[in-house]
Design an enzyme around this catalytic site. Sequence first.
Site, PDB file in Angstrom:
ATOM      1  N   ARG A 262      -2.044   2.452  -3.745  1.00  0.00           N
ATOM      2  CA  ARG A 262      -1.477   3.067  -2.853  1.00  0.00           C
ATOM      3  C   ARG A 262      -0.577   4.042  -3.690  1.00  0.00           C
ATOM      4  O   ARG A 262      -0.277   4.779  -3.093  1.00  0.00           O
ATOM      5  CB  ARG A 262      -0.999   2.352  -1.967  1.00  0.00           C
ATOM      6  CG  ARG A 262      -0.613   3.809  -0.619  1.00  0.00           C
ATOM      7  CD  ARG A 262      -0.248   2.856   0.964  1.00  0.00           C
ATOM      8  NE  ARG A 262       0.369   1.423   0.741  1.00  0.00           N
ATOM      9  CZ  ARG A 262       1.016   1.971   2.151  1.00  0.00           C
ATOM     10  NH1 ARG A 262       0.206   1.144   2.948  1.00  0.00           N
ATOM     11  NH2 ARG A 262       2.228   0.429   1.711  1.00  0.00           N
TER      12      ARG A 262
ATOM     13  N   GLU B 180       0.465   8.268  14.415  1.00  0.00           N
ATOM     14  CA  GLU B 180       1.148   7.083  14.403  1.00  0.00           C
ATOM     15  C   GLU B 180       2.768   7.004  14.601  1.00  0.00           C
ATOM     16  O   GLU B 180       3.106   8.431  14.977  1.00  0.00           O
ATOM     17  CB  GLU B 180       1.378   7.019  12.867  1.00  0.00           C
ATOM     18  CG  GLU B 180       1.963   7.853  11.533  1.00  0.00           C
ATOM     19  CD  GLU B 180       1.923   6.979  10.536  1.00  0.00           C
ATOM     20  OE1 GLU B 180       2.242   5.952   9.502  1.00  0.00           O
ATOM     21  OE2 GLU B 180       1.534   8.010   9.201  1.00  0.00           O
TER      22      GLU B 180
ATOM     23  N   LYS C 298       2.725   7.135   0.582  1.00  0.00           N
ATOM     24  CA  LYS C 298       3.887   7.264   1.126  1.00  0.00           C
ATOM     25  C   LYS C 298       5.473   8.221   0.305  1.00  0.00           C
ATOM     26  O   LYS C 298       5.985   7.526  -1.038  1.00  0.00           O
ATOM     27  CB  LYS C 298       3.990   5.941   0.316  1.00  0.00           C
ATOM     28  CG  LYS C 298       5.187   4.882   1.407  1.00  0.00           C
ATOM     29  CD  LYS C 298       4.076   3.795   1.856  1.00  0.00           C
ATOM     30  CE  LYS C 298       5.694   2.250   1.890  1.00  0.00           C
ATOM     31  NZ  LYS C 298       4.788   3.020   3.755  1.00  0.00           N
TER      32      LYS C 298
HETATM   33  C1  LIG Z   1       5.347   2.593   4.750  1.00  0.00           C
HETATM   34  C2  LIG Z   1       4.120   3.490   6.101  1.00  0.00           C
HETATM   35  C3  LIG Z   1       3.274   2.612   7.061  1.00  0.00           C
HETATM   36  C4  LIG Z   1       3.668   1.187   6.351  1.00  0.00           C
HETATM   37  O1  LIG Z   1       2.586   0.639   6.117  1.00  0.00           O
HETATM   38  P1  LIG Z   1       2.642  -0.587   5.433  1.00  0.00           P
HETATM   39  O2  LIG Z   1       1.332  -0.796   4.498  1.00  0.00           O
HETATM   40  O3  LIG Z   1       1.621  -1.918   6.537  1.00  0.00           O
HETATM   41  O4  LIG Z   1       3.127  -0.893   5.002  1.00  0.00           O
HETATM   42  C5  LIG Z   1       2.958   3.531   7.750  1.00  0.00           C
HETATM   43  N1  LIG Z   1       2.901   4.328   8.339  1.00  0.00           N
HETATM   44  C6  LIG Z   1       4.179   5.148   7.152  1.00  0.00           C
HETATM   45  C7  LIG Z   1       4.280   6.685   7.435  1.00  0.00           C
HETATM   46  C8  LIG Z   1       4.683   4.550   5.940  1.00  0.00           C
HETATM   47  O5  LIG Z   1       5.215   5.755   5.743  1.00  0.00           O
END
Ligand SMILES: *Cc1c(COP(=O)(O)O)cnc(C)c1O
Length: 349
Positions: A82, A220, A184
Amino acid sequence: MEKKNIDWSSLSFAYMPTDYRFVAHYKDGAWDEGKLVKDACCTMSESAGVLQYAQTCFEGLKAYTTKDGDIVTFRPDLNAKRLQDSADRLLMPQVPTEMFLRALDEVVKANAAWVPPYGTGATLYIRPFLFGCGPVIGVAPAPEYEFRMFVTPVGPYFKGGIKPLRLLLSQYDRAAPHGTGHIKAGLNYAMSLYPGYVAKHQGYAENMYLDAATRTHVEETGGANFLFVTKDNKIVTPKSDTILPSITRRSLVYVAEHYLNMEVEERPNMEVEERPVNYTELKDFQECGLCGTAAVISPVGEVDTPDGRISFASGMEEMGPVCAKLREVLTGIQMGEIEAPEGWIRKIC
Ligand SMILES: *Cc1c(COP(=O)(O)O)cnc(C)c1O
């Protein structure tokens, strides 16, 4: 190895510098080997790409002490992948998976004294990140990059029991179509600070964001994906190109499909649907959970919208049974109490 003298179960989710961090530099088209350092500060040009144009992305994962006393991490290959996807979208050099995993092994091992013991509810949070440290002034990718990974012990996410959260259906958007919602990037968090402040100021735990194009589909929160449970016991999770693909959510989906009813043979495992979820459907769901590394899965009890309050059947008193079971199995896998699927657990030491 002697553990640090810390009251593990009273730790919060806050930064605490530890002994070592891993640092690597990218220059003239290549990464150096990288090494562990003791200095917790970064030094860079005042015109660094990260400072001027927010050229930075990050990851978040944890190390756990299992019931057998091993220190392990959970699916770190997916974090490496990722981070590469995030780097591509921000025109940054990829951190090779080999370097990511080597950094992880080295930094966790060197800070083993900071890894909370089994049974305390605390874990070691690991923060890998990549940023443009070379100077830019015209808008352009930076000529040099730093990859860093530090660790910090964090307490149990839910102190004093797990209480369902109340969310606000946000009037702001998190991610534009064809934008950066699926990576991210630090910039996604900078722009969510203000909507997050507005929600918290009004007494909500988080914002529920809708898709920016039509404002009809659930996406989300600022940092966690949604899982819903229908009244006929199916799991539904929103499908969208502008959601960050949570590793926890993907793992919980696998758990639902492969583990949930293992003990009751005549019952099949749960069905999971990944599809667009219209926000008018919310009222029909039995349970709602928020998935991410920090909390694994947090129950949501209510969502306030301009058309009124939506209450999930599981209520505001406790976590619903499906979310609770998902949480129990996934944390059991992470803590070495339940056998993990092939390749999910990386033993560090
Ligand atoms: C990091 C993140 C998540 C959660 O991801 P994980 O890999 O489960 O920790 C969900 N939404 C956003 C916007 C994120 O930055």
